[in-house]
Design a protein around this motif. Sequence first.
Motif, PDB file in Angstrom:
ATOM      1  N   ALA A  67       0.359  -1.240  -0.123  1.00  0.00           N
ATOM      2  CA  ALA A  67      -0.044   0.134  -0.230  1.00  0.00           C
ATOM      3  C   ALA A  67       1.093   1.299   0.175  1.00  0.00           C
ATOM      4  O   ALA A  67       0.570   2.372  -0.489  1.00  0.00           O
ATOM      5  CB  ALA A  67      -1.188   0.051   1.239  1.00  0.00           C
ATOM      6  N   GLY A  68       1.417   0.968   0.847  1.00  0.00           N
ATOM      7  CA  GLY A  68       2.988   2.771   0.555  1.00  0.00           C
ATOM      8  C   GLY A  68       3.271   2.413  -0.373  1.00  0.00           C
ATOM      9  O   GLY A  68       3.694   3.422  -0.893  1.00  0.00           O
ATOM     10  N   PHE A  69       3.698   1.547  -1.411  1.00  0.00           N
ATOM     11  CA  PHE A  69       4.470   1.613  -2.287  1.00  0.00           C
ATOM     12  C   PHE A  69       3.696   1.491  -3.309  1.00  0.00           C
ATOM     13  O   PHE A  69       3.805   3.106  -4.600  1.00  0.00           O
ATOM     14  CB  PHE A  69       5.366   0.351  -2.849  1.00  0.00           C
ATOM     15  CG  PHE A  69       6.501  -0.243  -2.187  1.00  0.00           C
ATOM     16  CD1 PHE A  69       7.413   0.745  -2.485  1.00  0.00           C
ATOM     17  CD2 PHE A  69       6.497  -1.149  -2.200  1.00  0.00           C
ATOM     18  CE1 PHE A  69       8.292   0.226  -1.412  1.00  0.00           C
ATOM     19  CE2 PHE A  69       7.456  -1.682  -1.222  1.00  0.00           C
ATOM     20  CZ  PHE A  69       8.460  -0.824  -1.206  1.00  0.00           C
ATOM     21  N   ALA A  70       2.200   2.189  -3.805  1.00  0.00           N
ATOM     22  CA  ALA A  70       1.199   2.250  -4.045  1.00  0.00           C
ATOM     23  C   ALA A  70       0.802   3.520  -4.213  1.00  0.00           C
ATOM     24  O   ALA A  70       1.150   4.516  -4.809  1.00  0.00           O
ATOM     25  CB  ALA A  70      -0.226   1.431  -3.904  1.00  0.00           C
ATOM     26  N   ALA A  71       0.994   4.317  -3.463  1.00  0.00           N
ATOM     27  CA  ALA A  71       0.823   5.722  -2.108  1.00  0.00           C
ATOM     28  C   ALA A  71       1.868   6.493  -2.923  1.00  0.00           C
ATOM     29  O   ALA A  71       1.431   7.408  -3.852  1.00  0.00           O
ATOM     30  CB  ALA A  71       0.894   5.454  -1.209  1.00  0.00           C
ATOM     31  N   TYR A  72       3.099   5.754  -3.054  1.00  0.00           N
ATOM     32  CA  TYR A  72       4.767   6.729  -3.668  1.00  0.00           C
ATOM     33  C   TYR A  72       4.282   6.601  -4.882  1.00  0.00           C
ATOM     34  O   TYR A  72       4.409   7.999  -5.500  1.00  0.00           O
ATOM     35  CB  TYR A  72       5.602   5.549  -3.004  1.00  0.00           C
ATOM     36  CG  TYR A  72       6.844   6.855  -3.181  1.00  0.00           C
ATOM     37  CD1 TYR A  72       7.472   7.458  -2.421  1.00  0.00           C
ATOM     38  CD2 TYR A  72       7.442   6.071  -4.497  1.00  0.00           C
ATOM     39  CE1 TYR A  72       8.219   8.281  -3.189  1.00  0.00           C
ATOM     40  CE2 TYR A  72       8.200   6.628  -4.990  1.00  0.00           C
ATOM     41  CZ  TYR A  72       9.122   8.341  -4.162  1.00  0.00           C
ATOM     42  OH  TYR A  72      10.713   8.828  -4.936  1.00  0.00           O
ATOM     43  N   TRP A  75       1.966   9.166  -5.245  1.00  0.00           N
ATOM     44  CA  TRP A  75       2.141  10.395  -5.326  1.00  0.00           C
ATOM     45  C   TRP A  75       3.411  10.905  -7.285  1.00  0.00           C
ATOM     46  O   TRP A  75       2.729  11.811  -7.176  1.00  0.00           O
ATOM     47  CB  TRP A  75       2.687  10.776  -3.994  1.00  0.00           C
ATOM     48  CG  TRP A  75       4.313  10.990  -3.929  1.00  0.00           C
ATOM     49  CD1 TRP A  75       5.501  10.902  -3.929  1.00  0.00           C
ATOM     50  CD2 TRP A  75       4.647  13.004  -3.919  1.00  0.00           C
ATOM     51  NE1 TRP A  75       6.681  11.556  -4.024  1.00  0.00           N
ATOM     52  CE2 TRP A  75       5.442  12.972  -3.525  1.00  0.00           C
ATOM     53  CE3 TRP A  75       3.039  13.922  -3.723  1.00  0.00           C
ATOM     54  CZ2 TRP A  75       6.524  14.221  -3.840  1.00  0.00           C
ATOM     55  CZ3 TRP A  75       3.874  15.301  -3.714  1.00  0.00           C
ATOM     56  CH2 TRP A  75       5.060  15.069  -3.839  1.00  0.00           C
ATOM     57  N   ARG A  76       4.376  10.423  -6.784  1.00  0.00           N
ATOM     58  CA  ARG A  76       4.937  10.396  -7.886  1.00  0.00           C
ATOM     59  C   ARG A  76       4.357  11.053  -9.346  1.00  0.00           C
ATOM     60  O   ARG A  76       4.565  11.955  -9.762  1.00  0.00           O
ATOM     61  CB  ARG A  76       6.124   9.256  -8.300  1.00  0.00           C
ATOM     62  CG  ARG A  76       6.965   9.305  -7.203  1.00  0.00           C
ATOM     63  CD  ARG A  76       7.204  10.296  -6.489  1.00  0.00           C
ATOM     64  NE  ARG A  76       8.749  11.198  -7.468  1.00  0.00           N
ATOM     65  CZ  ARG A  76       9.520  11.835  -6.796  1.00  0.00           C
ATOM     66  NH1 ARG A  76       8.731  12.551  -6.216  1.00  0.00           N
ATOM     67  NH2 ARG A  76      10.779  12.181  -7.291  1.00  0.00           N
ATOM     68  N   GLN A 100      10.198  11.665 -12.400  1.00  0.00           N
ATOM     69  CA  GLN A 100       8.971  11.560 -11.715  1.00  0.00           C
ATOM     70  C   GLN A 100       7.755  10.027 -11.771  1.00  0.00           C
ATOM     71  O   GLN A 100       7.840   9.413 -10.929  1.00  0.00           O
ATOM     72  CB  GLN A 100       8.724  12.337 -11.171  1.00  0.00           C
ATOM     73  CG  GLN A 100       9.218  13.748 -10.219  1.00  0.00           C
ATOM     74  CD  GLN A 100       8.520  14.985 -10.322  1.00  0.00           C
ATOM     75  OE1 GLN A 100       7.891  15.366 -10.767  1.00  0.00           O
ATOM     76  NE2 GLN A 100       8.646  15.680  -9.008  1.00  0.00           N
ATOM     77  N   THR A 101       7.997  10.585 -13.002  1.00  0.00           N
ATOM     78  CA  THR A 101       6.969   9.150 -13.415  1.00  0.00           C
ATOM     79  C   THR A 101       7.775   7.758 -13.621  1.00  0.00           C
ATOM     80  O   THR A 101       6.970   7.061 -12.681  1.00  0.00           O
ATOM     81  CB  THR A 101       6.517   9.408 -14.659  1.00  0.00           C
ATOM     82  OG1 THR A 101       5.973  10.971 -15.384  1.00  0.00           O
ATOM     83  CG2 THR A 101       6.266   8.574 -15.359  1.00  0.00           C
ATOM     84  N   PHE A 102       9.136   8.306 -13.702  1.00  0.00           N
ATOM     85  CA  PHE A 102      10.055   6.414 -14.254  1.00  0.00           C
ATOM     86  C   PHE A 102      10.093   5.554 -12.820  1.00  0.00           C
ATOM     87  O   PHE A 102       9.533   5.155 -12.287  1.00  0.00           O
ATOM     88  CB  PHE A 102      11.572   6.702 -14.759  1.00  0.00           C
ATOM     89  CG  PHE A 102      11.741   6.131 -13.963  1.00  0.00           C
ATOM     90  CD1 PHE A 102      11.734   4.960 -15.719  1.00  0.00           C
ATOM     91  CD2 PHE A 102      12.934   5.192 -13.991  1.00  0.00           C
ATOM     92  CE1 PHE A 102      12.529   3.491 -15.621  1.00  0.00           C
ATOM     93  CE2 PHE A 102      14.165   4.148 -13.913  1.00  0.00           C
ATOM     94  CZ  PHE A 102      13.228   3.311 -14.432  1.00  0.00           C
ATOM     95  N   SER A 103      10.442   6.696 -11.455  1.00  0.00           N
ATOM     96  CA  SER A 103      10.624   6.292  -9.986  1.00  0.00           C
ATOM     97  C   SER A 103       8.695   5.929  -9.799  1.00  0.00           C
ATOM     98  O   SER A 103       8.717   4.787  -9.330  1.00  0.00           O
ATOM     99  CB  SER A 103      10.832   7.964  -9.614  1.00  0.00           C
ATOM    100  OG  SER A 103      10.217   7.945  -8.288  1.00  0.00           O
ATOM    101  N   GLY A 104       7.860   6.673 -10.111  1.00  0.00           N
ATOM    102  CA  GLY A 104       6.032   6.176 -10.154  1.00  0.00           C
ATOM    103  C   GLY A 104       6.644   4.862 -10.046  1.00  0.00           C
ATOM    104  O   GLY A 104       5.882   3.939 -10.023  1.00  0.00           O
TER     105      GLY A 104
END
Length: 290
Positions: A67-72, A75-76, A100-104
Amino acid sequence: MSQDRAPAWVVPAMRFGYSARGLTYALLGGLVFSAALTGGQTEDTQSALATLRGESFGPLLLWVLGAGFAAYAIWRFICAFMDLERRGHDLKGIVARLGQTFSGGVSAGLAVTSARLAMGAGGGGGDSARTLASWLLQQPFGKWLVMAAGLVAIGAGGYYGLKALKEKYKAHMRATPTSRKLDPVVKAGLIAHGIVIAIIGGFLVYAGLTSDPSEAGGMTTAFEAVRAQPYGQVLLAALALGLVAFAVYCFVEARYRVVPARAGDDVTTLAARARAKAEGATRRMASQIG
């Protein structure tokens, strides 16, 4: 597109996401440090997450991390789309928002991996860098695409290093006694993370040059390359501690990061504090000379 003020929910989503990222890198750094001391197999982020599955609260923690990774990731994506960090629309701003998109996208992949592990399935399997290289080599101009991907990764690694050395992260970090004290650890973490990414990029470039996807490799390959160097065990241990420092950076971001499109004018960042301190020193020097 941008707006005057970001929706309130992006801030807790960002903090939750950075916390999940920090826990994962803390696990990864610990595993790699243990491997450096014992000579065992080095790990990557997927392996670090897999270690949780056998623990009593492992599946629950994996769901929380997912859930945290999905939230991150959200966010990105939203940060890039709405320009929440006020990067702008010039070339530099567009490149930053693509990053930022790649990081997401990477974080979204980790969210899927966490969910699969929590359900008892495999994490997706395979080396992602080799999978990418193999797929790109099947495309027109595949050799050049693989090398381009490698150069992008090397550039991203260099960006993390410059971000640390030029203290660019301070522009979005709230100034507090704790964030100031942890600043050396934050710098070390960013540099270590940049080194790993740059090494992965180097393997991708070589895979493109040789048209051999097996020459590419992810984090595990990067760690083994470090261990193969003179004094490699010491270097690998230092890099592992650097990854733990990067985990600290993620936790600091989770606690003190400022979203420019949401924060008020009364927020003092580390960068603003440093500028004010430098200006004060300049004025004092000028008054002494005068």
